[in-house]
Design a protein around this motif. Structure first.
Motif, PDB file in Angstrom:
ATOM      1  N   PRO A   1       0.817  -1.216   0.000  1.00 47.09           N
ATOM      2  CA  PRO A   1       0.000   0.000   0.000  1.00 47.09           C
ATOM      3  C   PRO A   1       0.849   1.263   0.000  1.00 47.09           C
ATOM      4  CG  PRO A   1       0.074  -0.937   2.192  1.00 47.09           C
ATOM      5  CD  PRO A   1       0.794  -1.907   1.300  1.00 47.09           C
ATOM      6  N   SER A   2       0.274   2.325  -0.512  1.00 43.94           N
ATOM      7  CA  SER A   2       0.907   3.638  -0.472  1.00 43.94           C
ATOM      8  C   SER A   2       0.107   4.515   0.489  1.00 43.94           C
ATOM      9  CB  SER A   2       0.927   4.269  -1.863  1.00 43.94           C
ATOM     10  OG  SER A   2       1.395   5.596  -1.809  1.00 43.94           O
ATOM     11  N   TYR A   3       0.797   5.074   1.468  1.00 45.34           N
ATOM     12  CA  TYR A   3       0.100   5.849   2.492  1.00 45.34           C
ATOM     13  C   TYR A   3       0.231   7.341   2.210  1.00 45.34           C
ATOM     14  CZ  TYR A   3       0.205   1.417   5.026  1.00 45.34           C
ATOM     15  OH  TYR A   3       0.048   0.112   5.398  1.00 45.34           O
ATOM     16  N   LYS A   4      -0.580   7.841   1.321  1.00 46.93           N
ATOM     17  CA  LYS A   4      -0.593   9.268   1.032  1.00 46.93           C
ATOM     18  C   LYS A   4      -1.399   9.976   2.113  1.00 46.93           C
ATOM     19  CE  LYS A   4      -2.063  12.704  -2.367  1.00 46.93           C
ATOM     20  NZ  LYS A   4      -2.791  12.950  -3.634  1.00 46.93           N
ATOM     21  N   LEU A   5      -0.836  11.037   2.664  1.00 44.69           N
ATOM     22  CA  LEU A   5      -1.499  11.749   3.753  1.00 44.69           C
ATOM     23  C   LEU A   5      -1.973  13.110   3.256  1.00 44.69           C
ATOM     24  CD1 LEU A   5      -0.428  11.740   7.436  1.00 44.69           C
ATOM     25  CD2 LEU A   5      -1.203  13.853   6.366  1.00 44.69           C
ATOM     26  N   ASP A   6      -3.280  13.311   3.281  1.00 46.37           N
ATOM     27  CA  ASP A   6      -3.860  14.578   2.841  1.00 46.37           C
ATOM     28  C   ASP A   6      -4.157  15.508   4.012  1.00 46.37           C
ATOM     29  OD1 ASP A   6      -3.858  13.873   0.113  1.00 46.37           O
ATOM     30  OD2 ASP A   6      -5.689  12.715   0.378  1.00 46.37           O
ATOM     31  N   TYR A   7      -4.678  14.959   5.104  1.00 45.99           N
ATOM     32  CA  TYR A   7      -4.977  15.773   6.286  1.00 45.99           C
ATOM     33  C   TYR A   7      -5.105  14.855   7.494  1.00 45.99           C
ATOM     34  CZ  TYR A   7      -9.820  14.312   5.360  1.00 45.99           C
ATOM     35  OH  TYR A   7     -10.956  13.577   5.127  1.00 45.99           O
ATOM     36  N   VAL A   8      -5.084  15.466   8.680  1.00 48.49           N
ATOM     37  CA  VAL A   8      -5.162  14.728   9.942  1.00 48.49           C
ATOM     38  C   VAL A   8      -6.328  15.263  10.752  1.00 48.49           C
ATOM     39  CG1 VAL A   8      -3.996  14.169  12.116  1.00 48.49           C
ATOM     40  CG2 VAL A   8      -2.682  14.261   9.980  1.00 48.49           C
ATOM     41  N   THR A   9      -7.062  14.352  11.371  1.00 46.50           N
ATOM     42  CA  THR A   9      -8.205  14.705  12.207  1.00 46.50           C
ATOM     43  C   THR A   9      -8.022  14.104  13.595  1.00 46.50           C
ATOM     44  OG1 THR A   9      -9.646  14.641  10.262  1.00 46.50           O
ATOM     45  CG2 THR A   9     -10.724  14.609  12.403  1.00 46.50           C
ATOM     46  N   ALA A  10      -8.477  14.822  14.614  1.00 47.65           N
ATOM     47  CA  ALA A  10      -8.581  14.260  15.960  1.00 47.65           C
ATOM     48  C   ALA A  10      -9.995  13.692  16.110  1.00 47.65           C
ATOM     49  CB  ALA A  10      -8.314  15.317  17.019  1.00 47.65           C
ATOM     50  N   ALA A  11     -10.077  12.433  16.509  1.00 46.41           N
ATOM     51  CA  ALA A  11     -11.384  11.787  16.657  1.00 46.41           C
ATOM     52  C   ALA A  11     -11.396  11.010  17.963  1.00 46.41           C
ATOM     53  CB  ALA A  11     -11.664  10.855  15.482  1.00 46.41           C
ATOM     54  N   GLY A  12     -12.497  11.111  18.679  1.00 48.21           N
ATOM     55  CA  GLY A  12     -12.580  10.409  19.952  1.00 48.21           C
ATOM     56  C   GLY A  12     -13.907  10.649  20.638  1.00 48.21           C
ATOM     57  N   SER A  13     -13.860  10.613  21.964  1.00 48.02           N
ATOM     58  CA  SER A  13     -15.074  10.767  22.763  1.00 48.02           C
ATOM     59  C   SER A  13     -15.339  12.244  22.991  1.00 48.02           C
ATOM     60  CB  SER A  13     -14.933  10.026  24.098  1.00 48.02           C
ATOM     61  OG  SER A  13     -13.757  10.440  24.780  1.00 48.02           O
ATOM     62  N   GLY A  14     -16.021  12.854  22.044  1.00 54.33           N
ATOM     63  CA  GLY A  14     -16.310  14.273  22.138  1.00 54.33           C
ATOM     64  C   GLY A  14     -17.165  14.591  23.347  1.00 54.33           C
ATOM     65  N   TYR A  15     -16.744  15.619  24.100  1.00 52.53           N
ATOM     66  CA  TYR A  15     -17.471  15.989  25.311  1.00 52.53           C
ATOM     67  C   TYR A  15     -17.314  17.488  25.526  1.00 52.53           C
ATOM     68  CZ  TYR A  15     -18.819  16.160  30.248  1.00 52.53           C
ATOM     69  OH  TYR A  15     -19.446  16.478  31.436  1.00 52.53           O
ATOM     70  N   GLY A  16     -18.429  18.195  25.621  1.00 47.87           N
ATOM     71  CA  GLY A  16     -18.356  19.639  25.783  1.00 47.87           C
ATOM     72  C   GLY A  16     -17.607  20.267  24.616  1.00 47.87           C
ATOM     73  N   ASN A  17     -16.609  21.088  24.915  1.00 47.80           N
ATOM     74  CA  ASN A  17     -15.818  21.716  23.853  1.00 47.80           C
ATOM     75  C   ASN A  17     -14.778  20.774  23.270  1.00 47.80           C
ATOM     76  OD1 ASN A  17     -17.247  24.028  24.250  1.00 47.80           O
ATOM     77  ND2 ASN A  17     -15.630  25.158  25.289  1.00 47.80           N
ATOM     78  N   PHE A  18     -14.468  19.683  23.953  1.00 48.59           N
ATOM     79  CA  PHE A  18     -13.471  18.745  23.455  1.00 48.59           C
ATOM     80  C   PHE A  18     -13.991  18.037  22.215  1.00 48.59           C
ATOM     81  CE2 PHE A  18     -11.476  14.417  23.697  1.00 48.59           C
ATOM     82  CZ  PHE A  18     -10.219  14.821  23.298  1.00 48.59           C
ATOM     83  N   LEU A  19     -13.235  18.122  21.134  1.00 48.65           N
ATOM     84  CA  LEU A  19     -13.617  17.558  19.839  1.00 48.65           C
ATOM     85  C   LEU A  19     -14.946  18.122  19.352  1.00 48.65           C
ATOM     86  CD1 LEU A  19     -12.591  13.831  20.410  1.00 48.65           C
ATOM     87  CD2 LEU A  19     -11.262  15.617  19.269  1.00 48.65           C
ATOM     88  N   ASN A  20     -15.275  19.318  19.843  1.00 49.37           N
ATOM     89  CA  ASN A  20     -16.522  19.991  19.439  1.00 49.37           C
ATOM     90  C   ASN A  20     -17.747  19.121  19.679  1.00 49.37           C
ATOM     91  OD1 ASN A  20     -15.408  22.547  18.259  1.00 49.37           O
ATOM     92  ND2 ASN A  20     -14.332  21.073  16.949  1.00 49.37           N
ATOM     93  N   GLY A  21     -17.623  18.234  20.680  1.00 44.78           N
ATOM     94  CA  GLY A  21     -18.750  17.385  21.048  1.00 44.78           C
ATOM     95  C   GLY A  21     -19.033  16.250  20.080  1.00 44.78           C
ATOM     96  N   VAL A  22     -18.141  16.026  19.116  1.00 47.42           N
ATOM     97  CA  VAL A  22     -18.354  14.990  18.086  1.00 47.42           C
ATOM     98  C   VAL A  22     -17.678  13.690  18.514  1.00 47.42           C
ATOM     99  CG1 VAL A  22     -17.995  14.359  15.674  1.00 47.42           C
ATOM    100  CG2 VAL A  22     -18.483  16.740  16.296  1.00 47.42           C
ATOM    101  N   ASN A  23     -18.375  12.576  18.381  1.00 49.03           N
ATOM    102  CA  ASN A  23     -17.872  11.280  18.829  1.00 49.03           C
ATOM    103  C   ASN A  23     -17.310  10.441  17.686  1.00 49.03           C
ATOM    104  OD1 ASN A  23     -18.311  11.015  21.760  1.00 49.03           O
ATOM    105  ND2 ASN A  23     -20.464  11.297  21.233  1.00 49.03           N
TER     106      ASN A  23
END
Length: 290
Positions: free
Chosen positions: A106-128
């Motif tokens: 495989p070729s691992y081309k990197l276009d962008y990076v996102t933080a993803a996790g257990s969104g809570y309050g302002n952390f991760l904008n509340g997105v899970n």
């Protein structure tokens, strides 16, 4: 025991929800388990992933996952053309191999990076756990170094996340262990959730997440580092709203013959000293006769 496959949906229909009845591997005379998935479609630039799943005694509740080199990581491959893909698992060495006429690295081309996790309050904008969420994309602050800051994040709370590339989990970085703040730490490719708990007498703090891919080696899947930066802040205050009052009415419907006192907030009317003019000024609300 029953051995089956789990993997990305571009490879097998059951994806990461294996059953003891689908994609069952056959044990050969050499003790290895194999299965051939017919006519897998090649997708340009796509990475395919697979693991071997062991159902102990065929019980769907007793599952053992087998990944790359006997670990937790996925086995990745790419396809240069449509072909049959054969997966082989050696239970002695824990090795998983993928072969086929179109199978390539495989070729691992990197276009962008996102933080993803257990969104809570302002952390991760509340997105899970959504690696596609644009509001959680990191900004490249220098070549191959990415950052994002969240303000007024809840302190004294377990916050979990991983870094993901290109809006999928094919390329992701985590960590297993205690996180030291403000200290570059080796990021584990396809590792566990990064857990942050900032202990403070205050309720909130500012949190910066940084991923440094300057020395990232895609072949060895090593060299990435992450840093978690905590900053004490002046605590936000919740101000009580100013009471609102309606404009005084031109006249009051009460008169001294039937009204003995006004119970409206802010009204100082008393029937013993009532006169219409002073009540109009003292009471901001229109009364019904009582």
């Amino acid at each position: 025991d029953v051995y089956t496959l789990a993997g990305t949906s571009n490879f097998i229909d059951t994806a990461w929800e294996p059953t003891p009845d689908d994609y069952v591997m056959t044990k050969g005379s050499d003790g290895n388990y194999t299965i051939t998935v017919k006519n897998v479609k090649a997708i340009d630039g796509a990475v395919y992933q697979v693991k071997v799943v062991q159902f102990v005694d065929g019980d769907p509740e007793k599952i053992i996952w087998h990944g790359k080199d006997g670990g937790d990581g996925n086995v990745d491959f790419a396809l240069s053309k449509d072909c049959d893909v054969t997966v082989t698992y050696n239970p002695n060495t824990k090795a998983i191999t993928v072969t086929g006429a179109g199978v390539t690295e495989p070729s691992y081309k990197l276009d962008y990076v996102t933080a993803a996790g257990s969104g809570y309050g302002n952390f991760l904008n509340g997105v899970n756990w959504d690696p596609t969420e644009e509001s959680n994309r990191l900004t490249m602050v220098s070549p191959d170094v990415y950052e994002i800051t969240y303000e007024e994040v809840d302190a004294n709370t377990d916050l979990q996340f991983k870094f993901a590339a290109n809006g999928t989990w094919v390329l992701n970085w985590g960590y297993t262990g205690d996180v030291a703040f403000d200290t570059p730490t080796e990021a584990h490719f396809d590792g566990g959730n990064i857990i942050v708990n900032y202990e403070s007498e205050n309720d909130y703090f500012d949190l910066t997440l940084r991923l440094d891919l300057t020395n990232w080696d895609a072949d060895k899947r090593t060299g990435a580092k992450f840093t978690v930066i905590a900053k004490e802040i002046e605590q936000p205050t919740t101000e009580k709203p100013e009471p609102t009052t309606a404009a005084p009415t031109d006249s009051c419907a009460h008169d001294s013959r039937s009204y003995n006192g006004c119970t409206h907030d802010g009204c100082t009317y008393d029937s013993r000293s009532y006169d219409r003019g002073s009540h109009d000024r003292a009471c901001p609300r229109s009364h019904d006769r009582s």
